[in-house]
Write a protein that holds these residues in place. Structure first.
Motif, PDB file in Angstrom:
ATOM      1  N   UNK A  57      26.506  50.970  49.410  1.00 31.45           N
ATOM      2  CA  UNK A  57      26.572  52.130  49.169  1.00 31.45           C
ATOM      3  C   UNK A  57      28.075  52.771  49.104  1.00 31.45           C
ATOM      4  N   UNK A  58      28.887  52.062  48.153  1.00 29.86           N
ATOM      5  CA  UNK A  58      30.166  52.254  48.093  1.00 29.86           C
ATOM      6  C   UNK A  58      31.033  51.171  48.320  1.00 29.86           C
ATOM      7  N   UNK A  59      32.104  50.855  47.491  1.00 28.84           N
ATOM      8  CA  UNK A  59      32.967  49.690  47.633  1.00 28.84           C
ATOM      9  C   UNK A  59      34.077  50.151  46.995  1.00 28.84           C
ATOM     10  N   UNK A  60      35.340  49.446  47.641  1.00 25.53           N
ATOM     11  CA  UNK A  60      36.454  49.703  47.177  1.00 25.53           C
ATOM     12  C   UNK A  60      37.124  48.113  47.065  1.00 25.53           C
ATOM     13  N   UNK A  61      37.789  47.715  46.053  1.00 21.27           N
ATOM     14  CA  UNK A  61      38.120  46.252  45.829  1.00 21.27           C
ATOM     15  C   UNK A  61      39.284  46.214  45.121  1.00 21.27           C
ATOM     16  N   UNK A  62      40.118  45.550  45.857  1.00 19.82           N
ATOM     17  CA  UNK A  62      41.457  45.102  45.107  1.00 19.82           C
ATOM     18  C   UNK A  62      41.520  43.744  44.490  1.00 19.82           C
ATOM     19  N   UNK A  63      42.030  43.625  43.329  1.00 22.02           N
ATOM     20  CA  UNK A  63      42.034  42.417  42.456  1.00 22.02           C
ATOM     21  C   UNK A  63      43.473  42.549  42.034  1.00 22.02           C
ATOM     22  N   UNK A  64      43.960  41.130  41.830  1.00 21.29           N
ATOM     23  CA  UNK A  64      45.217  40.952  41.308  1.00 21.29           C
ATOM     24  C   UNK A  64      45.608  41.283  39.705  1.00 21.29           C
ATOM     25  N   UNK A  65      44.319  41.124  39.022  1.00 22.15           N
ATOM     26  CA  UNK A  65      44.500  41.340  37.403  1.00 22.15           C
ATOM     27  C   UNK A  65      43.109  41.736  36.915  1.00 22.15           C
ATOM     28  N   UNK A  66      43.218  42.204  35.700  1.00 21.50           N
ATOM     29  CA  UNK A  66      41.714  42.602  35.103  1.00 21.50           C
ATOM     30  C   UNK A  66      40.972  41.339  34.897  1.00 21.50           C
ATOM     31  N   UNK A  67      41.344  40.018  34.869  1.00 17.74           N
ATOM     32  CA  UNK A  67      40.283  39.102  34.762  1.00 17.74           C
ATOM     33  C   UNK A  67      39.685  38.814  36.050  1.00 17.74           C
ATOM     34  N   UNK A  68      40.100  39.250  36.974  1.00 23.18           N
ATOM     35  CA  UNK A  68      39.328  39.155  38.359  1.00 23.18           C
ATOM     36  C   UNK A  68      38.412  40.394  38.693  1.00 23.18           C
ATOM     37  N   UNK A  69      38.370  41.411  37.718  1.00 21.89           N
ATOM     38  CA  UNK A  69      37.573  42.679  38.129  1.00 21.89           C
ATOM     39  C   UNK A  69      36.179  42.047  38.242  1.00 21.89           C
ATOM     40  N   UNK A  70      35.309  42.834  39.223  1.00 22.36           N
ATOM     41  CA  UNK A  70      34.036  42.688  39.416  1.00 22.36           C
ATOM     42  C   UNK A  70      33.029  42.938  38.100  1.00 22.36           C
ATOM     43  N   UNK A  71      31.821  42.431  37.910  1.00 22.84           N
ATOM     44  CA  UNK A  71      31.153  42.916  36.929  1.00 22.84           C
ATOM     45  C   UNK A  71      30.599  44.304  37.062  1.00 22.84           C
ATOM     46  N   UNK A  72      30.401  45.030  38.438  1.00 19.71           N
ATOM     47  CA  UNK A  72      29.901  46.144  38.349  1.00 19.71           C
ATOM     48  C   UNK A  72      30.942  47.142  39.014  1.00 19.71           C
ATOM     49  N   UNK A  73      31.249  48.316  38.099  1.00 20.71           N
ATOM     50  CA  UNK A  73      32.245  49.155  38.704  1.00 20.71           C
ATOM     51  C   UNK A  73      32.191  50.585  38.044  1.00 20.71           C
ATOM     52  N   UNK A  74      32.679  51.477  38.686  1.00 21.92           N
ATOM     53  CA  UNK A  74      32.647  52.816  38.251  1.00 21.92           C
ATOM     54  C   UNK A  74      33.940  53.605  37.769  1.00 21.92           C
ATOM     55  N   UNK A  75      34.900  53.168  38.533  1.00 22.51           N
ATOM     56  CA  UNK A  75      36.272  53.659  38.150  1.00 22.51           C
ATOM     57  C   UNK A  75      37.303  52.354  38.651  1.00 22.51           C
ATOM     58  N   UNK A  76      38.492  52.304  37.615  1.00 19.13           N
ATOM     59  CA  UNK A  76      39.491  51.412  37.858  1.00 19.13           C
ATOM     60  C   UNK A  76      40.872  52.013  37.933  1.00 19.13           C
ATOM     61  N   UNK A  77      41.490  51.740  38.952  1.00 16.19           N
ATOM     62  CA  UNK A  77      42.887  52.270  38.897  1.00 16.19           C
ATOM     63  C   UNK A  77      43.840  51.078  38.943  1.00 16.19           C
ATOM     64  N   UNK A  78      44.484  51.027  37.712  1.00 20.24           N
ATOM     65  CA  UNK A  78      45.297  50.053  37.349  1.00 20.24           C
ATOM     66  C   UNK A  78      47.120  50.230  37.994  1.00 20.24           C
ATOM     67  N   UNK A  79      47.487  49.390  38.530  1.00 23.42           N
ATOM     68  CA  UNK A  79      48.618  49.521  39.301  1.00 23.42           C
ATOM     69  C   UNK A  79      49.672  48.639  38.702  1.00 23.42           C
ATOM     70  N   UNK A  80      50.862  49.153  37.755  1.00 23.81           N
ATOM     71  CA  UNK A  80      51.654  48.203  37.283  1.00 23.81           C
ATOM     72  C   UNK A  80      53.175  48.583  37.744  1.00 23.81           C
ATOM     73  N   UNK A  81      54.052  47.922  36.929  1.00 24.96           N
ATOM     74  CA  UNK A  81      55.512  48.280  37.158  1.00 24.96           C
ATOM     75  C   UNK A  81      55.877  49.460  36.329  1.00 24.96           C
ATOM     76  N   UNK A  82      55.050  49.658  35.488  1.00 27.21           N
ATOM     77  CA  UNK A  82      55.350  50.693  34.369  1.00 27.21           C
ATOM     78  C   UNK A  82      54.581  52.043  35.072  1.00 27.21           C
ATOM     79  N   UNK A  83      53.720  51.994  36.081  1.00 29.39           N
ATOM     80  CA  UNK A  83      52.927  53.262  36.181  1.00 29.39           C
ATOM     81  C   UNK A  83      51.440  52.795  36.562  1.00 29.39           C
ATOM     82  N   UNK A  84      50.791  53.928  36.712  1.00 27.36           N
ATOM     83  CA  UNK A  84      49.308  53.688  37.216  1.00 27.36           C
ATOM     84  C   UNK A  84      48.521  54.309  36.178  1.00 27.36           C
TER      85      UNK A  84
END
Length: 222
Positions: free
Chosen positions: A170-197
């Motif tokens: 009933x709610x999850x927060x996941x940290x992954x190192x890259x887009x290829x490692x994203x889980x199959x089920x997600x509702x919002x994605x915050x991408x953090x890079x050296x160029x911004x978020x």
């Protein structure tokens, strides 16, 4: 430098200093100096955090709905909401606590964004909820680097899951190192890079620039 950029530098520096103080082969005096420096970063971050907490804006929901409730900066608009950050126009971006949030990125800033969102999810848990945390970065706060089934998560990967009475997420927060490692089920994605978020939803083809929520450093180094 903007206050947000300064907070990014302070948070990143504090994380590095804390990790160095815990894991580096330092003598007692050197270790004390490292933790003192992290504490100085914490004081500066608190001052910046308080100086930017006075503005009030209306929140923008990731579901596309708009709420009329004004909110304090760095706080969700209502119970049951998670604040992910603020857009370039200062409008907050939120999602429901029962959804699935993914933070994509590596390094101290991505870890800090993950922790800031995960701590919000912890704070919304009911007494009967079961919180399950795992991941490499979680070991600094006592979390297990392995999942309940014994599977060890890769470096740079972490998860906080809130389970209801029936044992369902009933709610999850996941940290992954890259887009290829994203889980199959997600509702919002915050991408953090050296160029911004950026932040996006599953239907979006590209993300929206985001100033992500960050933890207050006394909570990070305390």
């Amino acid at each position: 430098m903007t206050p947000f950029a300064a907070r990014c530098v302070l948070v990143g520096t504090a994380v590095v200093l804390v990790l160095a103080g815990v894991f580096a082969p330092l003598d007692g005096a050197s270790r004390a100096v490292v933790f003192a420096a992290a504490g100085c970063c914490a004081v500066l971050d608190v001052l910046l955090h308080r100086s930017g907490a006075g503005g009030r804006r209306e929140p923008e929901s990731l579901s596309g709905d708009y709420s009329a409730a004004a909110i304090e900066s760095h706080c969700p608009s209502a119970p049951g909401r998670l604040l992910l950050g603020h857009g370039s126009d200062g409008v907050p971006w939120e999602t429901d606590t029962t959804g699935h949030v993914v933070v994509v990125g590596t390094g101290a800033l991505a870890a800090a964004v993950f922790r800031a969102i995960a701590e919000q999810l912890r704070a919304t848990a009911d007494p009967w909820d079961d919180l399950r945390a795992a991941g490499r970065i979680g070991t600094q706060t006592g979390d297990d680097p392995a999942l309940p089934d014994g599977t060890t998560l890769p470096d740079g990967t972490a998860v906080l899951a809130r389970l209801d009475r029936s044992g369902r997420p009933s709610g999850t927060v996941v940290l992954v190192p890259g887009l290829g490692a994203m889980p199959g089920l997600w509702d919002a994605a915050v991408e953090v890079t050296r160029y911004g978020c950026t932040v996006r939803r599953p239907p979006d083809r590209c993300g929206v620039t985001l100033r992500p929520v960050l933890p207050v450093l006394p909570e990070l180094v305390g």
